[in-house]
Write a protein that holds these residues in place. Structure first.
Motif, PDB file in Angstrom:
ATOM      1  N   THR A  97      12.491  -9.271 -17.807  1.00 46.04           N
ATOM      2  CA  THR A  97      12.306  -8.425 -16.627  1.00 46.04           C
ATOM      3  C   THR A  97      12.224  -6.953 -17.024  1.00 46.04           C
ATOM      4  N   VAL A  98      13.130  -6.526 -17.871  1.00 46.49           N
ATOM      5  CA  VAL A  98      13.124  -5.133 -18.327  1.00 46.49           C
ATOM      6  C   VAL A  98      11.762  -4.777 -18.916  1.00 46.49           C
ATOM      7  N   ALA A  99      11.184  -5.703 -19.646  1.00 50.38           N
ATOM      8  CA  ALA A  99       9.898  -5.424 -20.289  1.00 50.38           C
ATOM      9  C   ALA A  99       8.770  -5.293 -19.272  1.00 50.38           C
ATOM     10  N   ARG A 100       8.958  -5.880 -18.089  1.00 53.75           N
ATOM     11  CA  ARG A 100       7.906  -5.770 -17.082  1.00 53.75           C
ATOM     12  C   ARG A 100       8.089  -4.601 -16.134  1.00 53.75           C
ATOM     13  N   LEU A 101       9.292  -4.096 -15.998  1.00 57.87           N
ATOM     14  CA  LEU A 101       9.531  -2.993 -15.056  1.00 57.87           C
ATOM     15  C   LEU A 101       8.620  -1.800 -15.308  1.00 57.87           C
ATOM     16  N   PRO A 102       8.415  -1.380 -16.558  1.00 57.85           N
ATOM     17  CA  PRO A 102       7.516  -0.246 -16.784  1.00 57.85           C
ATOM     18  C   PRO A 102       6.102  -0.511 -16.278  1.00 57.85           C
ATOM     19  N   VAL A 103       5.674  -1.752 -16.349  1.00 59.18           N
ATOM     20  CA  VAL A 103       4.333  -2.083 -15.853  1.00 59.18           C
ATOM     21  C   VAL A 103       4.280  -1.907 -14.332  1.00 59.18           C
ATOM     22  N   TYR A 104       5.292  -2.398 -13.653  1.00 59.35           N
ATOM     23  CA  TYR A 104       5.334  -2.230 -12.202  1.00 59.35           C
ATOM     24  C   TYR A 104       5.351  -0.749 -11.845  1.00 59.35           C
ATOM     25  N   LEU A 105       6.154  -0.020 -12.600  1.00 57.64           N
ATOM     26  CA  LEU A 105       6.276   1.409 -12.328  1.00 57.64           C
ATOM     27  C   LEU A 105       4.930   2.099 -12.435  1.00 57.64           C
ATOM     28  N   ARG A 106       4.199   1.715 -13.445  1.00 57.20           N
ATOM     29  CA  ARG A 106       2.889   2.320 -13.648  1.00 57.20           C
ATOM     30  C   ARG A 106       1.959   2.032 -12.481  1.00 57.20           C
ATOM     31  N   VAL A 107       1.943   0.798 -12.032  1.00 56.21           N
ATOM     32  CA  VAL A 107       1.096   0.421 -10.905  1.00 56.21           C
ATOM     33  C   VAL A 107       1.541   1.155  -9.645  1.00 56.21           C
ATOM     34  N   LEU A 108       2.846   1.228  -9.437  1.00 53.07           N
ATOM     35  CA  LEU A 108       3.365   1.912  -8.247  1.00 53.07           C
ATOM     36  C   LEU A 108       2.936   3.362  -8.220  1.00 53.07           C
ATOM     37  N   ARG A 109       2.988   4.009  -9.380  1.00 50.91           N
ATOM     38  CA  ARG A 109       2.601   5.421  -9.408  1.00 50.91           C
ATOM     39  C   ARG A 109       1.121   5.596  -9.131  1.00 50.91           C
ATOM     40  N   ALA A 110       0.329   4.656  -9.624  1.00 48.19           N
ATOM     41  CA  ALA A 110      -1.105   4.708  -9.323  1.00 48.19           C
ATOM     42  C   ALA A 110      -1.323   4.537  -7.821  1.00 48.19           C
ATOM     43  N   LEU A 111      -0.611   3.596  -7.214  1.00 45.21           N
ATOM     44  CA  LEU A 111      -0.729   3.391  -5.764  1.00 45.21           C
ATOM     45  C   LEU A 111      -0.318   4.649  -5.021  1.00 45.21           C
ATOM     46  N   SER A 112       0.790   5.201  -5.440  1.00 45.92           N
ATOM     47  CA  SER A 112       1.295   6.421  -4.821  1.00 45.92           C
ATOM     48  C   SER A 112       0.244   7.523  -4.890  1.00 45.92           C
ATOM     49  N   GLY A 113      -0.388   7.642  -6.027  1.00 44.55           N
ATOM     50  CA  GLY A 113      -1.425   8.656  -6.197  1.00 44.55           C
ATOM     51  C   GLY A 113      -2.611   8.436  -5.267  1.00 44.55           C
ATOM     52  N   ARG A 114      -2.836   7.177  -4.872  1.00 44.77           N
ATOM     53  CA  ARG A 114      -3.931   6.878  -3.951  1.00 44.77           C
ATOM     54  C   ARG A 114      -3.467   6.910  -2.505  1.00 44.77           C
ATOM     55  N   GLY A 115      -2.222   7.346  -2.297  1.00 47.25           N
ATOM     56  CA  GLY A 115      -1.744   7.518  -0.941  1.00 47.25           C
ATOM     57  C   GLY A 115      -1.242   6.252  -0.266  1.00 47.25           C
ATOM     58  N   VAL A 116      -1.032   5.197  -1.051  1.00 43.51           N
ATOM     59  CA  VAL A 116      -0.524   3.950  -0.472  1.00 43.51           C
ATOM     60  C   VAL A 116       0.989   4.059  -0.262  1.00 43.51           C
ATOM     61  N   ASP A 117       1.466   3.688   0.913  1.00 42.93           N
ATOM     62  CA  ASP A 117       2.882   3.815   1.236  1.00 42.93           C
ATOM     63  C   ASP A 117       3.661   2.525   1.025  1.00 42.93           C
ATOM     64  N   VAL A 118       3.015   1.420   1.364  1.00 48.00           N
ATOM     65  CA  VAL A 118       3.706   0.136   1.359  1.00 48.00           C
ATOM     66  C   VAL A 118       2.842  -0.879   0.616  1.00 48.00           C
ATOM     67  N   VAL A 119       3.504  -1.732  -0.144  1.00 44.95           N
ATOM     68  CA  VAL A 119       2.753  -2.734  -0.899  1.00 44.95           C
ATOM     69  C   VAL A 119       3.495  -4.068  -0.827  1.00 44.95           C
ATOM     70  N   SER A 120       2.746  -5.155  -0.744  1.00 41.83           N
ATOM     71  CA  SER A 120       3.392  -6.469  -0.716  1.00 41.83           C
ATOM     72  C   SER A 120       3.567  -6.984  -2.137  1.00 41.83           C
ATOM     73  N   SER A 121       4.443  -7.952  -2.301  1.00 39.85           N
ATOM     74  CA  SER A 121       4.672  -8.513  -3.635  1.00 39.85           C
ATOM     75  C   SER A 121       3.378  -9.121  -4.165  1.00 39.85           C
ATOM     76  N   GLU A 122       2.582  -9.666  -3.258  1.00 38.62           N
ATOM     77  CA  GLU A 122       1.322 -10.272  -3.657  1.00 38.62           C
ATOM     78  C   GLU A 122       0.390  -9.230  -4.300  1.00 38.62           C
ATOM     79  N   GLU A 123       0.219  -8.097  -3.601  1.00 40.80           N
ATOM     80  CA  GLU A 123      -0.688  -7.061  -4.102  1.00 40.80           C
ATOM     81  C   GLU A 123      -0.186  -6.457  -5.419  1.00 40.80           C
TER      82      GLU A 123
END
Lengths: 227, 227
Positions: B15-41
């Motif tokens: 899990t620890v090894a995957r958290l940075p990947v999630y973080l990266r995706v979240l920041r990209a989403l944030s940069g595109r103005g996305v507020d909420v994301v589902s586990s699926e997306e």
DNA sequence: TAGATTGTTAATCGATTAACAATC
DNA sequence: TAGATTGTTAATCGATTAACAATC
């Protein structure tokens, strides 16, 4: 229970990932004139347990001698064969930034059967120039021979990674090492491994934080003011 | 069943090894103005299954809203906190060859909270010179502050890797990213991750060989001569 | 309330390890 | 034969996945 004709022995991914490490240790031993090695010694040098090493090797067949150990040369050859490293592999590096240039110059590849044969960049300022003795080409100039097994190395900025990967696959590349910290969407038939330096550092930072002798406590937002 | 006082929740390594990947995706989403994301997306973008993603996040606590999804900012913050990335980490690179230089220049670090602050080499020709705006020092010149969390990056030749690692650890480094293809022998308290480029290529070569459309058969040494 | 999606359970899968019979 | 070490078994451990009750 399947009766598929002579089904290829299935080697677990975890084992495949360790074989190159064993190979490296074996070649070092060979260079020092060592003929025979026990699972205990080899495992120590590779940083694994001896029982795990023996299990890994058992997937290749029985190449050890009970009471004696493994013949260093023989085992090297068997692992080399199993990994399919007899032939030599061409490497195509995409993205001639700092990292791409460093990789183009990297000595470690040649000693292990890989030769950097293609340098690719889409920047017209770069194509035609010479780096590490090779001419940089664009994708149009990337025309591997039909029998040339090419491994693609992506060292592009994240934004161009997907496009670059698609271009490689179009031209027959089936294996990609991805340095761009960008997940790739590719057909299942393409093998991808990724190396994400920032992710590695973040994983280390996590462990570092956990083992910090006495982390200075963060100010507690709910703390009573006592001073 | 343990009653250890407020035992730190244990997060699996995977899990620890995957958290940075999630973080990266979240920041990209944030940069595109996305507020909420589902586990699926989020899972799709990160290249994992949604059930796995939810399990990973469940180790951090319950930061999702049923029927809605995850707040992008909130989740970014929680992962950042969990990974211990609020503070910033200093990076010390040892070995100023091609790879070391490329790493010293690498932009990807800064955007993720790491700053290359030390460049180390034992070659007197190099110490004192300036690379990427920093002065190269030898180990005597490497004196991190007591509160400076330093991650060591080994980019030395294999033969010097162990010695360099020992020197880093002596000076308080507890986390090492090892680019030298040489297994290190260090105390358990030191976290080591390795990046071995040639090993990665060998693993890819193995898969490549397996999926080759029609591998031209090697000449069979036992074949009858028929021509 | 109805629809959506989380958080968690339980089943499955794969990897690791210790132990030891086989055998050189 | 006695000693050493492999190859393999069986137990354990950890990670993944599907399914679904909880709940927004």
């Amino acid at each position: 229970m399947t009766n598929a004709p002579a089904a290829r022995r299935d080697i677990p991914d975890a084992t495949v990932a360790r074989l190159p490490v064993y190979l490296r240790v074996l070649r070092a031993l060979s260079g020092r004139g060592v003929d025979v090695v026990s699972s205990e010694e080899l495992a120590d040098a590779a940083g694994v347990r001896s029982s795990g090493l023996r299990k890994d090797l058992s997937y290749l067949g029985s190449y050890g001698v009970r009471g004696v150990g493994y013949d260093v040369e023989r085992l090297s050859e068997e692992i080399t064969r199993e990994l399919g490293l007899q032939g030599d592999f061409a490497v195509a590096i995409v993205g001639m930034g700092n990292l791409g240039r460093a990789l183009a110059d990297y000595r470690g590849f040649a000693t292990r059967g890989f030769s950097v044969r293609w340098l690719i960049d889409t920047d017209p300022e770069l194509t035609g120039s010479t780096i590490a003795g090779l001419t940089v080409v664009d994708f149009d100039g990337f025309r591997p021979g039909p029998d040339e097994a090419v491994i693609g190395v992506l060292a592009t900025p994240p934004a161009s990674a997907q496009e670059a990967a698609d271009s490689l696959v179009e031209r027959g590349v089936r294996s990609i090492l991805n340095f761009a910290s960008e997940p790739l969407d590719l057909p299942d038939s393409v093998a991808v491994r990724k190396v994400d330096l920032a992710t590695e550092l973040q994983i280390l930072a996590f462990h570092d934080q956990r083992t910090r002798p006495e982390p200075e406590p963060l100010p507690d937002p709910f703390a009573e003011v006592t001073s």
